[in-house]
Design an enzyme around this catalytic site. Structure first.
Site, short mmCIF file in Angstrom:
data_model
loop_
_atom_site.label_atom_id
_atom_site.label_comp_id
_atom_site.label_asym_id
_atom_site.label_seq_id
_atom_site.Cartn_x
_atom_site.Cartn_y
_atom_site.Cartn_z
N GLU A 97 0.38 -0.67 -4.69
CA GLU A 97 -0.76 0.25 -4.81
C GLU A 97 -0.21 1.66 -4.73
OE1 GLU A 97 -3.98 2.92 -3.19
OE2 GLU A 97 -1.98 2.50 -2.42
N ASP B 15 -1.28 6.14 -5.69
CA ASP B 15 -2.35 7.10 -5.92
C ASP B 15 -1.90 8.15 -6.93
OD1 ASP B 15 -4.08 6.32 -3.41
OD2 ASP B 15 -2.03 6.60 -2.68
N ASP C 101 0.40 -1.80 4.55
CA ASP C 101 1.53 -0.88 4.67
C ASP C 101 2.82 -1.64 5.03
OD1 ASP C 101 -0.06 1.40 4.27
OD2 ASP C 101 -0.57 1.53 6.39
N LYS D 30 -7.25 9.59 -7.64
CA LYS D 30 -7.68 10.46 -6.54
C LYS D 30 -8.42 11.66 -7.13
CE LYS D 30 -6.86 9.59 -2.91
NZ LYS D 30 -7.50 8.65 -1.96
N HIS E 184 0.83 -1.21 0.00
CA HIS E 184 0.00 0.00 0.00
C HIS E 184 0.86 1.26 0.00
CE1 HIS E 184 -2.90 2.83 2.19
NE2 HIS E 184 -3.55 2.49 1.09
N ARG E 185 0.79 2.01 -1.09
CA ARG E 185 1.65 3.19 -1.31
C ARG E 185 3.13 2.79 -1.21
NH1 ARG E 185 -1.70 7.22 2.79
NH2 ARG E 185 -3.74 6.43 2.19
N HIS F 297 -0.97 10.92 -2.52
CA HIS F 297 -2.29 10.55 -2.00
C HIS F 297 -3.18 11.74 -1.70
CE1 HIS F 297 -5.21 9.51 1.17
NE2 HIS F 297 -5.32 8.37 0.51
N GLU G 146 -4.78 3.98 -7.97
CA GLU G 146 -6.01 4.61 -7.48
C GLU G 146 -6.09 6.04 -7.99
OE1 GLU G 146 -8.23 6.09 -3.40
OE2 GLU G 146 -6.75 4.49 -3.23
#
Length: 243
Positions: free
Chosen positions: A34, A36, A229, A111, A7-8, A49, A109
């Site tokens: 992942e 953003d 994370d 945003k 995640h990120r 993000h 993702e």
């Protein structure tokens, strides 16, 4: 096998949404990353993000009000500044140039829930096609109009709705918008719903799974994937459980 998406990047141990965080995700053995994206003032697709740069950098202001030259001067090392020094905010193109030579999958993702980014979908799709990465990327968003638009632009690229409230029969909803997966908050997805969705051919990838007991739960039910994370912790646990 339950896939692990960083995640990120490895956001629990490295500055989120930076190249060093993505490099760490690859090193851990996670299957995916992942990240953003949103647009800068001059229309560049930037990996960040928040709507503003305030939390994750030494700057201030809305991403949409800063051009790429200004964004590139910022230090995105966030709370890890003392550990890793200065690191910048990458563009999606910089990321894809690196990503294309890895075995990873990627969830992008969009945003654009609060500040609609006109043209974001077109630019992201164009870049994915430019590097011929359609089979390795999932496009997701809390803005479901946005991902439906993506599907219409590029039906060959997987889309997945993100949601944080309870949804009745989410696998049926996903099918109705041509999604091949759902990305629910961990809080609103039961083991039964995971099984029903997967039986219906809809992958389930909950977010954000950092607690070991919840990781164990998802490994046990053979959930499609999850976002975390702490990819190293998840990879180690999966090996230990031999699942």
């Amino acid at each position: 096998m339950t896939q692990i998406f960083a995640h990120r990047g490895s956001a629990g141990t490295y500055p989120e949404n930076t190249m060093i965080s993505f490099h760490e995700a690859l090193r851990t053995g996670a299957e995916g990353i992942e990240l953003d994206v949103q647009l800068s003032k001059d229309g560049q697709v930037v990996i960040i993000h928040d709507e503003t740069v305030d939390r994750t950098t030494n700057g201030k202001g809305y991403v949409k009000d800063l051009n790429m030259d200004e964004i590139k001067t910022l230090n995105a090392s966030h709370k890890f500044a003392n550990k890793y020094g200065k690191t910048g905010i990458p563009t999606l193109e910089e990321f894809l140039l690196w990503f294309k030579d890895t075995p990873l999958l990627c969830n992008i993702e969009l945003k654009n829930g609060f500040q609609p980014s006109m043209g974001l979908e077109e630019k992201v799709v164009h870049m994915i096609r430019k590097y011929n990465l359609q089979e390795r990327i999932v496009l997701s968003s809390f803005n479901h109009y946005s991902i439906v638009h993506c599907f219409r632009l590029a039906p060959e690229i997987e889309i997945a709705p993100i949601y944080s409230n309870g949804l009745f029969m989410p696998w049926i909803y996903a099918r109705s918008i041509r999604g091949r997966a759902i990305h629910p908050s961990l809080k609103v997805i039961s083991d039964g719903m995971i099984a029903e969705s997967m039986n219906a051919g809809i992958a389930v990838r909950p977010y954000t799974v950092n607690d070991e007991s919840q990781m164990k739960r998802l490994f046990k039910v053979k959930c499609s994937a999850f976002f975390t994370d702490f990819p190293q912790k998840a990879v180690n646990l999966r090996k230990k459980m031999n699942v």
